[in-house]
Design a protein around this motif. Structure first.
Motif, PDB file in Angstrom:
ATOM      1  N   TYR A 101     -40.803 -22.362  33.160  1.00 22.40           N
ATOM      2  CA  TYR A 101     -41.055 -21.671  34.440  1.00 22.40           C
ATOM      3  C   TYR A 101     -40.677 -20.208  34.279  1.00 22.40           C
ATOM      4  CZ  TYR A 101     -40.633 -20.280  39.350  1.00 22.40           C
ATOM      5  OH  TYR A 101     -40.764 -19.623  40.551  1.00 22.40           O
ATOM      6  N   MET A 102     -41.615 -19.329  34.560  1.00 20.46           N
ATOM      7  CA  MET A 102     -41.389 -17.879  34.439  1.00 20.46           C
ATOM      8  C   MET A 102     -40.845 -17.527  33.050  1.00 20.46           C
ATOM      9  SD  MET A 102     -42.212 -16.642  37.506  1.00 20.46           S
ATOM     10  CE  MET A 102     -41.343 -15.095  37.755  1.00 20.46           C
ATOM     11  N   SER A 103     -41.486 -18.097  32.009  1.00 20.46           N
ATOM     12  CA  SER A 103     -41.167 -17.813  30.601  1.00 20.46           C
ATOM     13  C   SER A 103     -39.810 -18.362  30.153  1.00 20.46           C
ATOM     14  CB  SER A 103     -41.201 -16.303  30.316  1.00 20.46           C
ATOM     15  OG  SER A 103     -42.483 -15.779  30.610  1.00 20.46           O
ATOM     16  N   VAL A 104     -39.123 -19.125  31.004  1.00 23.65           N
ATOM     17  CA  VAL A 104     -37.851 -19.750  30.631  1.00 23.65           C
ATOM     18  C   VAL A 104     -38.091 -21.246  30.467  1.00 23.65           C
ATOM     19  CG1 VAL A 104     -35.478 -20.220  31.339  1.00 23.65           C
ATOM     20  CG2 VAL A 104     -36.525 -17.999  31.870  1.00 23.65           C
ATOM     21  N   SER A 105     -37.605 -21.813  29.347  1.00 22.31           N
ATOM     22  CA  SER A 105     -37.846 -23.219  29.050  1.00 22.31           C
ATOM     23  C   SER A 105     -36.538 -24.014  29.030  1.00 22.31           C
ATOM     24  CB  SER A 105     -38.557 -23.366  27.702  1.00 22.31           C
ATOM     25  OG  SER A 105     -39.829 -22.749  27.733  1.00 22.31           O
ATOM     26  N   ARG A 106     -36.593 -25.232  29.517  1.00 27.57           N
ATOM     27  CA  ARG A 106     -35.451 -26.127  29.510  1.00 27.57           C
ATOM     28  C   ARG A 106     -35.928 -27.544  29.159  1.00 27.57           C
ATOM     29  NH1 ARG A 106     -33.305 -21.905  29.636  1.00 27.57           N
ATOM     30  NH2 ARG A 106     -31.845 -21.045  31.177  1.00 27.57           N
ATOM     31  N   GLN A 107     -35.057 -28.313  28.494  1.00 33.76           N
ATOM     32  CA  GLN A 107     -35.350 -29.714  28.227  1.00 33.76           C
ATOM     33  C   GLN A 107     -34.939 -30.542  29.456  1.00 33.76           C
ATOM     34  OE1 GLN A 107     -36.815 -31.276  25.536  1.00 33.76           O
ATOM     35  NE2 GLN A 107     -37.301 -29.217  24.798  1.00 33.76           N
ATOM     36  N   ILE A 108     -35.891 -31.228  30.063  1.00 35.29           N
ATOM     37  CA  ILE A 108     -35.646 -31.964  31.307  1.00 35.29           C
ATOM     38  C   ILE A 108     -36.300 -33.335  31.214  1.00 35.29           C
ATOM     39  CG2 ILE A 108     -36.093 -32.004  33.812  1.00 35.29           C
ATOM     40  CD1 ILE A 108     -35.996 -28.944  33.745  1.00 35.29           C
ATOM     41  N   ASP A 109     -35.682 -34.314  31.820  1.00 32.63           N
ATOM     42  CA  ASP A 109     -36.211 -35.674  31.830  1.00 32.63           C
ATOM     43  C   ASP A 109     -37.384 -35.755  32.808  1.00 32.63           C
ATOM     44  OD1 ASP A 109     -36.504 -38.337  31.348  1.00 32.63           O
ATOM     45  OD2 ASP A 109     -34.866 -38.977  32.641  1.00 32.63           O
ATOM     46  N   ILE A 110     -38.530 -36.186  32.296  1.00 38.47           N
ATOM     47  CA  ILE A 110     -39.730 -36.339  33.116  1.00 38.47           C
ATOM     48  C   ILE A 110     -39.943 -37.818  33.383  1.00 38.47           C
ATOM     49  CG2 ILE A 110     -42.173 -35.773  33.353  1.00 38.47           C
ATOM     50  CD1 ILE A 110     -40.350 -33.343  32.885  1.00 38.47           C
ATOM     51  N   THR A 192     -27.842 -46.327  36.802  1.00 37.47           N
ATOM     52  CA  THR A 192     -29.112 -46.817  37.311  1.00 37.47           C
ATOM     53  C   THR A 192     -30.279 -45.999  36.788  1.00 37.47           C
ATOM     54  OG1 THR A 192     -28.954 -45.391  39.246  1.00 37.47           O
ATOM     55  CG2 THR A 192     -28.039 -47.598  39.450  1.00 37.47           C
ATOM     56  N   GLY A 193     -30.009 -44.858  36.219  1.00 42.61           N
ATOM     57  CA  GLY A 193     -31.075 -44.029  35.671  1.00 42.61           C
ATOM     58  C   GLY A 193     -31.853 -43.274  36.725  1.00 42.61           C
ATOM     59  N   VAL A 194     -31.384 -43.221  37.950  1.00 40.71           N
ATOM     60  CA  VAL A 194     -32.143 -42.550  39.012  1.00 40.71           C
ATOM     61  C   VAL A 194     -31.861 -41.041  38.985  1.00 40.71           C
ATOM     62  CG1 VAL A 194     -32.622 -42.459  41.466  1.00 40.71           C
ATOM     63  CG2 VAL A 194     -32.151 -44.641  40.382  1.00 40.71           C
ATOM     64  N   GLU A 195     -30.702 -40.615  39.413  1.00 42.39           N
ATOM     65  CA  GLU A 195     -30.292 -39.207  39.387  1.00 42.39           C
ATOM     66  C   GLU A 195     -31.470 -38.242  39.634  1.00 42.39           C
ATOM     67  OE1 GLU A 195     -26.786 -38.534  36.375  1.00 42.39           O
ATOM     68  OE2 GLU A 195     -28.410 -39.609  35.384  1.00 42.39           O
ATOM     69  N   PRO A 196     -32.075 -38.271  40.810  1.00 41.49           N
ATOM     70  CA  PRO A 196     -33.286 -37.479  41.042  1.00 41.49           C
ATOM     71  C   PRO A 196     -33.065 -35.981  40.955  1.00 41.49           C
ATOM     72  CG  PRO A 196     -32.411 -38.318  43.099  1.00 41.49           C
ATOM     73  CD  PRO A 196     -31.634 -38.990  42.009  1.00 41.49           C
ATOM     74  N   GLU A 197     -31.820 -35.532  41.138  1.00 39.88           N
ATOM     75  CA  GLU A 197     -31.569 -34.090  41.168  1.00 39.88           C
ATOM     76  C   GLU A 197     -31.823 -33.410  39.817  1.00 39.88           C
ATOM     77  OE1 GLU A 197     -27.625 -35.999  40.117  1.00 39.88           O
ATOM     78  OE2 GLU A 197     -29.355 -36.426  41.409  1.00 39.88           O
ATOM     79  N   ILE A 198     -31.783 -34.185  38.723  1.00 40.79           N
ATOM     80  CA  ILE A 198     -31.927 -33.573  37.393  1.00 40.79           C
ATOM     81  C   ILE A 198     -33.266 -33.925  36.744  1.00 40.79           C
ATOM     82  CG2 ILE A 198     -29.441 -33.565  37.020  1.00 40.79           C
ATOM     83  CD1 ILE A 198     -29.835 -35.978  35.150  1.00 40.79           C
ATOM     84  N   ARG A 199     -34.190 -34.461  37.524  1.00 43.63           N
ATOM     85  CA  ARG A 199     -35.447 -34.940  36.960  1.00 43.63           C
ATOM     86  C   ARG A 199     -36.669 -34.269  37.570  1.00 43.63           C
ATOM     87  NH1 ARG A 199     -31.998 -39.060  35.893  1.00 43.63           N
ATOM     88  NH2 ARG A 199     -32.483 -40.333  34.075  1.00 43.63           N
ATOM     89  N   VAL A 200     -37.779 -34.436  36.864  1.00 40.10           N
ATOM     90  CA  VAL A 200     -39.095 -34.029  37.366  1.00 40.10           C
ATOM     91  C   VAL A 200     -39.949 -35.289  37.444  1.00 40.10           C
ATOM     92  CG1 VAL A 200     -41.198 -32.732  36.882  1.00 40.10           C
ATOM     93  CG2 VAL A 200     -38.965 -31.689  36.438  1.00 40.10           C
ATOM     94  N   PHE A 201     -40.564 -35.520  38.590  1.00 37.39           N
ATOM     95  CA  PHE A 201     -41.388 -36.710  38.796  1.00 37.39           C
ATOM     96  C   PHE A 201     -42.854 -36.311  38.864  1.00 37.39           C
ATOM     97  CE2 PHE A 201     -37.218 -37.575  40.503  1.00 37.39           C
ATOM     98  CZ  PHE A 201     -36.945 -38.851  40.047  1.00 37.39           C
ATOM     99  N   ILE A 202     -43.690 -37.038  38.105  1.00 36.77           N
ATOM    100  CA  ILE A 202     -45.129 -36.800  38.119  1.00 36.77           C
ATOM    101  C   ILE A 202     -45.828 -38.150  38.259  1.00 36.77           C
ATOM    102  CG2 ILE A 202     -44.912 -34.718  36.700  1.00 36.77           C
ATOM    103  CD1 ILE A 202     -45.930 -36.360  34.316  1.00 36.77           C
ATOM    104  N   PRO A 203     -47.115 -38.170  38.631  1.00 32.97           N
ATOM    105  CA  PRO A 203     -47.834 -39.452  38.735  1.00 32.97           C
ATOM    106  C   PRO A 203     -47.859 -40.169  37.393  1.00 32.97           C
ATOM    107  CG  PRO A 203     -49.044 -37.698  39.834  1.00 32.97           C
ATOM    108  CD  PRO A 203     -47.936 -37.032  39.089  1.00 32.97           C
ATOM    109  N   ILE A 204     -47.573 -41.463  37.391  1.00 30.77           N
ATOM    110  CA  ILE A 204     -47.482 -42.201  36.131  1.00 30.77           C
ATOM    111  C   ILE A 204     -48.834 -42.302  35.435  1.00 30.77           C
ATOM    112  CG2 ILE A 204     -47.815 -44.506  37.156  1.00 30.77           C
ATOM    113  CD1 ILE A 204     -45.571 -45.434  35.167  1.00 30.77           C
TER     114      ILE A 204
END
Length: 404
Positions: A101-110, A192-204
């Protein structure tokens, strides 16, 4: 015959005549009762905290994760949907990917999910809306991703690029438009593996299309009610095992199955056991303080008996029976215990309240704890006063009157 009111009046006079000694005697009871009250209250607060945390993860949830690839497909999804007790289910796929995002990259759980995931996981949105099954290249992101991960905050309608790595080694970058931002549920139950605050959700479907796969990594399921969670989870387990060729004898052996099932009841039981163990440990320590306090009462009552030997002889010579003298000293001991219980309960409430606020726990203080404090202090006073009272009651009045 010594009346109860008269016995209480004499006991209060005796306690009042030695204020410092009486205060020091009750101090042990005050500390002991306060410790019991505070620890039981803390145990109840921890228990409520754990329940709230689990409730924030999802509503009546059952989670299933495959331990291998190519285990779950549409067939298994339909099996779960048709299981009695299931109210909603979302298949899940996930991959750690590079988000730019805006030329900055991060490793995030999708995570790839369906629209039912929103209902099962109890999401609250800061802005925007959750995914629908008609969406394609849109994303819903957690609060931590939106506000903390990048140099600038991400808002709805902002584009983000996600770079996926396929199983064949290929790399695919796709642009997604942010549709919603999920609030941080402030839950610590990461298992539980949920932790929505640190994730990105997209259509499966979009995620599987990009990755070139058609299987699912697991399912997040909502049961009809908390009462049927365990029953529903067991039935899902049986049906999946039968579909995947797992023998019935291996249903309880996670190593023999290509998937793992756990549910809200299971986590609640584990946390309740933890809370009970913690409460028992803390209360055991507090009971030691009560034991010390009871010994203090016994010692001071023995001293009181020795100091009031002539008084005891006089009472018995005036016609007071052994039972009267016994009652007099037991009542005095119980009053000392009750006074300690009153101040100990007040102190315990205060300590528990301060500790709960400091630890950011819900302030749970059952009214029954007040009665517990009074009851414990009376019992301690009664038990500690029996031996000194018996000693006083059995004194020979002639010998007692001769005592200097």
């Amino acid at each position: 015959m010594l009346g109860l009111a008269q016995a209480i009046r004499i006991s209060l006079g005796s306690i009042g005549s030695s204020k410092l000694r009486s205060a020091l005697t009750t101090l042990g009871i005050i500390i002991g009762v306060a410790a019991v009250i505070a620890n039981v209250s803390l145990g109840a607060s921890f228990n409520q905290y754990f329940n709230d945390e689990i409730g924030a993860v999802g509503s009546n949830f059952i989670v299933i994760y495959s331990q291998n690839i190519d285990v779950f497909f549409d067939k298994e999804l339909e099996i779960i949907k048709n299981t009695p007790g299931v109210e909603g289910v979302s298949p899940i796929n996930q991959q750690m990917a590079k988000v730019t995002y805006m030329s900055v990259s991060r490793q995030i759980d999708i995570q790839g999910v369906t629209e039912d995931y929103d209902e099962v996981a109890n999401f609250n949105l800061d802005s925007g809306t959750f995914l629908t099954d008609k969406d394609r290249y849109v994303a819903v992101i957690g609060a931590d991703v939106a506000y903390e991960k990048f140099d600038k905050k991400i808002s709805i309608k902002n584009p983000i690029d996600i770079t996926f790595r396929r199983e064949d080694g290929g790399v695919v970058t796709q642009s997604f438009i942010v549709k919603g931002v999920i609030q941080d549920p402030n839950t610590t139950f990461a298992q539980t593996g949920v932790e929505p605050e640190i994730r990105v959700f997209i259509p499966i479907e979009t995620m599987n299309e990009i990755l070139g796969r058609d299987d699912y990594g697991g399912f997040f399921i909502k049961a009809r009610s908390l009462d049927v969670v365990r029953e529903t989870a067991d039935e899902i387990d049986k049906r999946l095992a039968r579909s995947l060729g797992v023998p019935g004898r291996d249903l309880d052996n996670d190593d023999a199955k290509p998937y793992i099932v756990f549910d809200q009841i299971e986590i609640l039981e584990q946390t309740n056991q933890l809370s009970a163990a913690l409460t028992s440990l803390l209360t055991s320590v507090a009971l030691i303080s009560l034991l010390v306090g009871s010994i203090g009462i016994m010692n001071i009552m023995l001293v009181t008996v020795a100091e009031r030997t002539r008084e005891i002889g006089l009472l018995k010579s005036l016609g007071f029976s052994e039972k009267d003298v016994l009652s007099l000293f037991i009542i005095e001991s119980m009053i000392v215990g009750l006074i300690g219980g009153i101040f100990g309960t007040i102190l315990g409430i205060g300590v528990a309240s301060i500790a709960n606020n400091f630890l950011d726990l819900p302030n749970i203080f059952p009214v029954s704890l007040i009665f517990l404090g009074f009851f414990v202090s009376l019992v301690v006073g009664l038990v500690a006063g029996v031996y000194p009272a018996r000693k006083a009651a059995r004194m020979d009045p002639v010998e007692a009157l001769r005592k200097e």
